[in-house]
Motif scaffolding. Structure first.
Motif, mmCIF file in Angstrom:
data_model
loop_
_atom_site.group_PDB
_atom_site.id
_atom_site.type_symbol
_atom_site.label_atom_id
_atom_site.label_comp_id
_atom_site.label_asym_id
_atom_site.label_seq_id
_atom_site.Cartn_x
_atom_site.Cartn_y
_atom_site.Cartn_z
ATOM 1 N N LYS A 25 -7.748 -2.152 -2.356
ATOM 2 C CA LYS A 25 -6.844 -3.078 -3.046
ATOM 3 C C LYS A 25 -6.006 -3.893 -2.059
ATOM 4 N N TRP A 26 -5.463 -3.205 -1.046
ATOM 5 C CA TRP A 26 -4.505 -3.856 -0.151
ATOM 6 C C TRP A 26 -5.106 -4.359 1.156
ATOM 7 N N ASP A 86 2.533 1.871 -3.405
ATOM 8 C CA ASP A 86 1.598 2.424 -4.394
ATOM 9 C C ASP A 86 1.277 3.885 -4.093
ATOM 10 N N LEU A 87 1.152 4.207 -2.815
ATOM 11 C CA LEU A 87 0.871 5.591 -2.427
ATOM 12 C C LEU A 87 2.039 6.498 -2.803
ATOM 13 N N LYS A 101 -9.296 3.714 -3.034
ATOM 14 C CA LYS A 101 -9.129 2.600 -3.978
ATOM 15 C C LYS A 101 -7.925 1.746 -3.591
ATOM 16 N N LEU A 102 -6.842 2.416 -3.163
ATOM 17 C CA LEU A 102 -5.655 1.677 -2.730
ATOM 18 C C LEU A 102 -5.941 0.899 -1.448
ATOM 19 N N PHE A 134 0.816 -1.211 0.000
ATOM 20 C CA PHE A 134 0.000 0.000 0.000
ATOM 21 C C PHE A 134 0.853 1.267 0.000
ATOM 22 N N MET A 192 1.964 7.092 -6.547
ATOM 23 C CA MET A 192 0.885 8.008 -6.895
ATOM 24 C C MET A 192 1.291 9.461 -6.657
ATOM 25 N N GLU A 199 -9.026 8.285 -4.624
ATOM 26 C CA GLU A 199 -7.944 7.421 -5.120
ATOM 27 C C GLU A 199 -7.228 6.676 -3.989
ATOM 28 N N VAL A 200 -7.112 7.317 -2.832
ATOM 29 C CA VAL A 200 -6.496 6.630 -1.687
ATOM 30 C C VAL A 200 -7.415 5.504 -1.208
#
Length: 263
Positions: free
Chosen positions: A258-259, A68-69, A254-255, A65, A72, A251-252
């Motif tokens: 995901k994680w 990916d952050l 969504k992450l 996570f 981004m 968008e955060v």
């Protein structure tokens, strides 16, 4: 003789022309490429799935996570970044000494840490969990009385355990990495460990039903995780602006989905 001299002069001119063309082409490529992106060094401790961990199934790539952050935010700001993996206790000293430009490692912005580094807004909030062998009977904080409890060195959980030890008699043992805590529980050297709940759930899920976890209730909102920077760094404001935008536009979130699909 004249013909030979003429050929020699022509050859020299031709070679000079080629050299000039080559130089011009390299200059053009450099100009058309523009300035190179600045590479930032990101400090982390890659033992904290799903925040950051080594993807052993596909080599030694660090994923998660926080990774990916970081991608981004840095892409939005026009930076590139490289990961510097180290023990959690070394992260703040690395910021202070300039070895890394920022830290993304599920770090809680405590008052003590704020004395040494600057933080972004909180980007994720979690609770802590007691992890023990399945069937151990350890489910609550009170059950830790007389037990040996493991925590990660320098973590917020270490601080919480020390606070609990003021009222509950228990032995606290610290280790640098989360997998070490899990190994100590499985080997019977620790009765339990206090680990952030999202991270703990991943280890419990992969324990083949050998471990169980119980969330520690709290009346106060957890401080959560934030990005750390050296004191006075211009990156704090830059990162925070993008982070706020990404949190507002979803968008955060969504992450997080995901994680943290266990949530």
């Amino acid at each position: 003789m004249k013909k030979w001299l003429s050929l020699l002069i022509s050859s020299i001119l031709f070679i000079g022309l080629l050299s000039a063309c080559g130089t011009s082409e390299k200059s053009s490529e450099k100009q058309s490429g523009g300035e190179e992106k600045k590479v930032l060094k990101m400090g982390t401790s890659a033992d904290y799935a799903p925040f950051e961990y080594i993807d052993t199934a596909n080599g030694d790539e660090i994923i998660g996570f926080d990774i990916d952050l970081a991608k981004m935010i840095t892409e939005e700001l026009g930076y590139e970044f490289e990961i510097v993996d180290m023990d959690f206790t070394g992260l703040i000293p690395a910021l202070q000494s300039g070895k890394v430009d920022f830290v993304l490692a599920g770090m809680t912005p405590t008052e003590d840490r704020k004395k040494n580094v600057d933080f972004s807004d909180v980007y994720y909030v979690a609770k802590n969990m007691i992890v023990a062998k399945k069937g151990s009977g350890i489910k609550t904080v009170e059950d830790l009385k007389g037990k040996t409890v493991g925590v990660q060195t320098g973590s917020i959980q270490e601080g919480e355990a020390k606070e609990l030890a003021k009222t509950i008699e228990m032995k606290i043992e610290s280790r640098n990495r989360i997998p070490e805590l899990i190994q100590e529980i499985q080997a019977g050297r620790f009765d339990a460990a206090i680990i952030e709940d999202t991270v703990a759930k991943g280890y419990i899920k992969n324990s083949n039903d050998k471990l169980e976890g119980h969330t520690i209730p709290t009346n106060e909102e957890e401080a959560g995780s934030a990005i750390a920077f050296p004191k006075g760094s211009k990156l704090t404001e830059e990162f925070n602006k993008v982070l706020q935008e990404k949190m507002k536009n979803g968008e955060v979130d969504k992450l997080i989905k995901k994680w943290f699909d266990q949530q």
